[in-house]
Motif scaffolding. Structure first.
Motif, PDB file in Angstrom:
ATOM      1  N   VAL A  20       0.858  -1.186   0.000  1.00  0.00           N
ATOM      2  CA  VAL A  20       0.000   0.000   0.000  1.00  0.00           C
ATOM      3  C   VAL A  20       0.892   1.233   0.000  1.00  0.00           C
ATOM      4  CG1 VAL A  20      -1.784   1.285   1.229  1.00  0.00           C
ATOM      5  CG2 VAL A  20      -1.739  -1.200   1.334  1.00  0.00           C
ATOM      6  N   SER A  46     -12.507   3.334  -5.302  1.00  0.00           N
ATOM      7  CA  SER A  46     -12.052   3.919  -4.040  1.00  0.00           C
ATOM      8  C   SER A  46     -12.811   3.245  -2.916  1.00  0.00           C
ATOM      9  CB  SER A  46     -12.290   5.432  -4.025  1.00  0.00           C
ATOM     10  OG  SER A  46     -13.666   5.705  -3.911  1.00  0.00           O
ATOM     11  N   TRP A  57      -7.770   3.021  -5.942  1.00  0.00           N
ATOM     12  CA  TRP A  57      -7.362   1.716  -6.511  1.00  0.00           C
ATOM     13  C   TRP A  57      -7.393   1.761  -8.038  1.00  0.00           C
ATOM     14  CZ3 TRP A  57      -9.197  -1.695 -10.015  1.00  0.00           C
ATOM     15  CH2 TRP A  57      -8.687  -2.999 -10.000  1.00  0.00           C
ATOM     16  N   THR A  58      -6.458   1.070  -8.639  1.00  0.00           N
ATOM     17  CA  THR A  58      -6.582   0.731 -10.055  1.00  0.00           C
ATOM     18  C   THR A  58      -5.749  -0.516 -10.318  1.00  0.00           C
ATOM     19  OG1 THR A  58      -6.599   1.580 -12.327  1.00  0.00           O
ATOM     20  CG2 THR A  58      -4.608   1.997 -11.037  1.00  0.00           C
ATOM     21  N   ARG A  59      -5.857  -1.043 -11.525  1.00  0.00           N
ATOM     22  CA  ARG A  59      -4.914  -2.082 -11.960  1.00  0.00           C
ATOM     23  C   ARG A  59      -4.202  -1.539 -13.184  1.00  0.00           C
ATOM     24  NH1 ARG A  59      -4.452  -7.061 -15.239  1.00  0.00           N
ATOM     25  NH2 ARG A  59      -3.085  -8.477 -14.092  1.00  0.00           N
ATOM     26  N   THR A 102      -2.016  -4.606  -9.241  1.00  0.00           N
ATOM     27  CA  THR A 102      -3.006  -3.710  -8.652  1.00  0.00           C
ATOM     28  C   THR A 102      -2.274  -2.601  -7.895  1.00  0.00           C
ATOM     29  OG1 THR A 102      -3.172  -5.080  -6.665  1.00  0.00           O
ATOM     30  CG2 THR A 102      -4.772  -5.488  -8.439  1.00  0.00           C
ATOM     31  N   LYS A 104      -2.774   0.421  -4.889  1.00  0.00           N
ATOM     32  CA  LYS A 104      -3.609   0.995  -3.826  1.00  0.00           C
ATOM     33  C   LYS A 104      -2.878   2.160  -3.197  1.00  0.00           C
ATOM     34  CE  LYS A 104      -6.093  -2.783  -1.726  1.00  0.00           C
ATOM     35  NZ  LYS A 104      -6.335  -3.503  -0.470  1.00  0.00           N
ATOM     36  N   GLU A 277      -6.120  -7.566  -2.790  1.00  0.00           N
ATOM     37  CA  GLU A 277      -5.482  -6.925  -3.944  1.00  0.00           C
ATOM     38  C   GLU A 277      -6.506  -6.171  -4.796  1.00  0.00           C
ATOM     39  OE1 GLU A 277      -1.855 -10.160  -4.699  1.00  0.00           O
ATOM     40  OE2 GLU A 277      -3.632 -10.220  -5.961  1.00  0.00           O
ATOM     41  N   TRP A 278      -7.684  -6.786  -4.991  1.00  0.00           N
ATOM     42  CA  TRP A 278      -8.634  -6.260  -5.979  1.00  0.00           C
ATOM     43  C   TRP A 278      -9.704  -5.344  -5.408  1.00  0.00           C
ATOM     44  CZ3 TRP A 278      -8.962  -6.459 -11.305  1.00  0.00           C
ATOM     45  CH2 TRP A 278      -7.900  -7.118 -11.934  1.00  0.00           C
ATOM     46  N   PRO A 280     -10.897  -2.097  -3.024  1.00  0.00           N
ATOM     47  CA  PRO A 280     -10.308  -0.868  -2.464  1.00  0.00           C
ATOM     48  C   PRO A 280     -10.505  -0.815  -0.953  1.00  0.00           C
ATOM     49  CG  PRO A 280     -12.448  -0.401  -3.442  1.00  0.00           C
ATOM     50  CD  PRO A 280     -12.188  -1.858  -3.683  1.00  0.00           C
TER      51      PRO A 280
END
Ligand code: FE2
Length: 563
Positions: A20, A46, A57-59, A102, A104, A277-278, A280
């Motif tokens: 993180v 988010s 969050w994004t990947r 991913t 964060k 991980e996936w 938020p």
């Protein structure tokens, strides 16, 4: 944040895998690093908002041809306007294969009750823009939450998410679990998948066991336009139910896990890792620890406590079949003894103790429990349950509803008619009904504190509203349960058409003492609006999940007013 100061949290987060990125004011506006060639095909999200912080969050999917072990860099921006003219925070983040690319960011030092816009930037692509909001600090008149559960990709399109994404006034979205399902092609609710264009992809067609399996399933679900739209529209506060791991998970196993499927705890660790991980989320004890329960404060109006009734402490659910002999006779005495066992737990002792202490010290006007399984008693006549097990019979149910209605109107019943109504059993032993001793313990604690209690639940795929009553029949609070986004409900189990399901839903509150409303056949979500004098629940339903062309077809609204 439970049991944990912010400082401890930062230390724990950094100590795990450095996964993180914590943005403190010191890091604010630090010079972004050179971003990598990436795409943002899974959108943005988010979550876990606090008064001064939120997870973004994004990947960052590496471009084709990238060396898979290479670290991937992106920059991110947070702005107070959607055009990014007033950027309030900017930074860089690095991710890699070890966390499935991913990203964060825990952005801190923000203003309370404030909407922010955010985006991620790669070498030649930008992510979609997301909108998020911090929690209010004080002085708010209302809190508005959208509540979801049970989104099953092969069963249909996530139109319920899309419907909620059209509103921009959610304080937060609560997801109560079954965000994904672990089954493979041919498993539960996959019958129409190919026909409607929701078949599982070739490289993720089987049941989920490994970290790669779980990650690919999240990636698939995040291609749904409705889910992407809702994640981009509001912060999520999420907990898992059983299917993020495996059907009917309990603390040491699952119904859908057999010995030949490998070590249960290794599978659970993979599932937990992929979830963190996936989603938020800010895991309260770090990214490897399955302890997910945690609290959120919406000013002085509402305290939200997100609970885990599946993974951390649940003793295995009872099963009626284990109390039947080969001739179908039910051993009521043995069953009752098991039900009365004071050691059986749904939350597990540490979580129950944490909840009791947290409720004792929480000062919010409302106390909201965000959890998975129904807390209200759904006790049905034994003969109705027997008929359900044999495939269901609405006439039979209608007859019992008629008898109960007559008795409520004071009409005399024969002794045998009374007996038919009096012999009741819990409909679902997987829910709090199967853990009645612990439920009563919790009720007694809450009653003693004199708090305004609201419980929300998912899991059943149908909508419910119950008055929660303790063993003495005293009202303890109310429960609102969300319908599924796509998973099939009671109409499928009991093979009811729309008319039969509507008729049965109208009769159920007559038959079940605590029940005030239910919907047994429609997919959708639930909106809750908390004000000082009451809470309004609104169930919103979509007309179909077979395609992304849909309309909202019905609403049902109730208000629970404080006396
Ligand atoms: Fe479900």
């Amino acid at each position: 944040m439970n049991q944990f100061t912010r400082r401890n949290f930062i230390r724990a987060a950094l100590a795990t895998t450095g996964s993180v990125v914590v943005s403190t004011p010191l890091q604010a506006m630090s010079r972004p690093q050179l971003p990598s060639e990436v795409t943002f095909e899974h959108g943005v999200a988010s979550g876990d908002p606090l008064q001064d912080a939120v997870i973004l969050w994004t990947r960052a999917t590496p471009a084709a041809g990238t060396e898979p072990s290479a670290p991937t860099k992106v920059t991110w921006e947070l702005s107070s306007d959607p055009e990014f003219k007033k950027i309030v925070r900017r930074g860089g983040a690095e991710t890699d294969l070890a966390r499935d690319f991913t990203v964060k960011i825990d952005v801190q030092g923000l203003q309370p009750n404030t909407a922010y816009y955010y985006r991620f930037i790669g070498a030649s692509e930008q992510s979609p823009v997301g909108r998020t909001k911090t929690l209010p600090a004080a002085g708010i008149e209302q809190v508005k939450l959208a509540i979801f559960s049970c989104s099953n990709y092969p069963a249909g399109y996530f139109n319920a998410y899309q419907l909620a994404a059209a509103s921009d006034d959610w304080d937060a979205v609560l997801h109560l679990g079954d965000y994904i399902y672990e089954y493979g092609s041919g498993g539960y609710a996959t019958e129409r998948a190919a026909e409607i264009g929701r078949a599982l992809p070739e490289d993720n067609r089987g049941e989920l066991y490994t970290i790669t399996d779980y990650r690919k399933r999240y990636a698939l679900y995040r291609t749904d336009a409705g889910l992407q739209a809702l994640h981009a529209a509001a912060p999520f506060i999420a907990v898992w139910d059983d299917h993020e791991i495996s059907n009917d998970t309990w603390k040491a196993g699952a119904q859908n896990h057999s010995e030949d499927e490998g070590d249960f705890f290794a599978r659970r660790a993979a599932a937990v890792q992929a979830y963190y991980e996936w989603l938020p989320i800010r895991p309260p004890m770090g990214e490897r620890n399955p302890q997910i329960y945690r609290s959120f404060r919406f000013g002085d109006l509402l305290d939200l406590h997100m609970l885990d009734t599946r993974v951390i402490g649940r003793d295995q659910q009872l099963d009626f079949k284990r109390y039947m002999d080969s001739e179908g006779n039910f051993d009521g005495r043995a069953f009752s003894a098991a039900m009365a066992d004071p050691d059986r737990s749904l939350l597990g002792k540490p979580q129950l103790q944490w909840l009791q202490e947290t409720l004792s010290t929480s000062t919010g006007h409302w106390q909201l429990l965000g959890q998975q399984v129904l807390m209200g008693k759904i006790h049905l006549p034994v003969e109705m349950m027997t008929s359900f097990y044999r495939g269901g019979s609405q006439n039979h149910t209608a007859e019992l509803i008629g008898l109960k209605a007559a008795s409520l109107q004071g009409k005399p019943l024969t002794e045998s008619q009374r007996a038919r109504l009096q012999h009741v059993v819990p409909y679902n032993l997987d829910a709090w009904d199967g853990y009645a001793v612990e439920r009563e313990l919790l009720y007694r604690h809450i009653k003693g504190l004199n708090k305004n209690l609201v419980v929300v639940a998912g899991d059943t795929h149908n909508a419910w509203y119950s008055h929660l009553k303790d063993a003495a029949g005293q009202m303890v609070g109310v429960e609102f349960a969300a319908p599924s986004v796509t998973s099939p409900g009671m109409e499928t189990y009991l093979k009811m058409d729309e008319e039969a399901a509507t008729e049965m839903a109208a009769g159920m509150p007559v038959l079940v003492d605590e029940l005030q409303y239910c919907n047994l056949h429609q997919r959708g979500y639930m909106a809750l609006t908390f004000r000082r004098d009451g809470v309004q629940a609104e169930w919103k339903y979509v007309d179909n999940i077979r395609s992304t062309e849909f309309v909202e077809v019905a609403r049902h609204s109730v208000t629970h007013t404080l006396s």
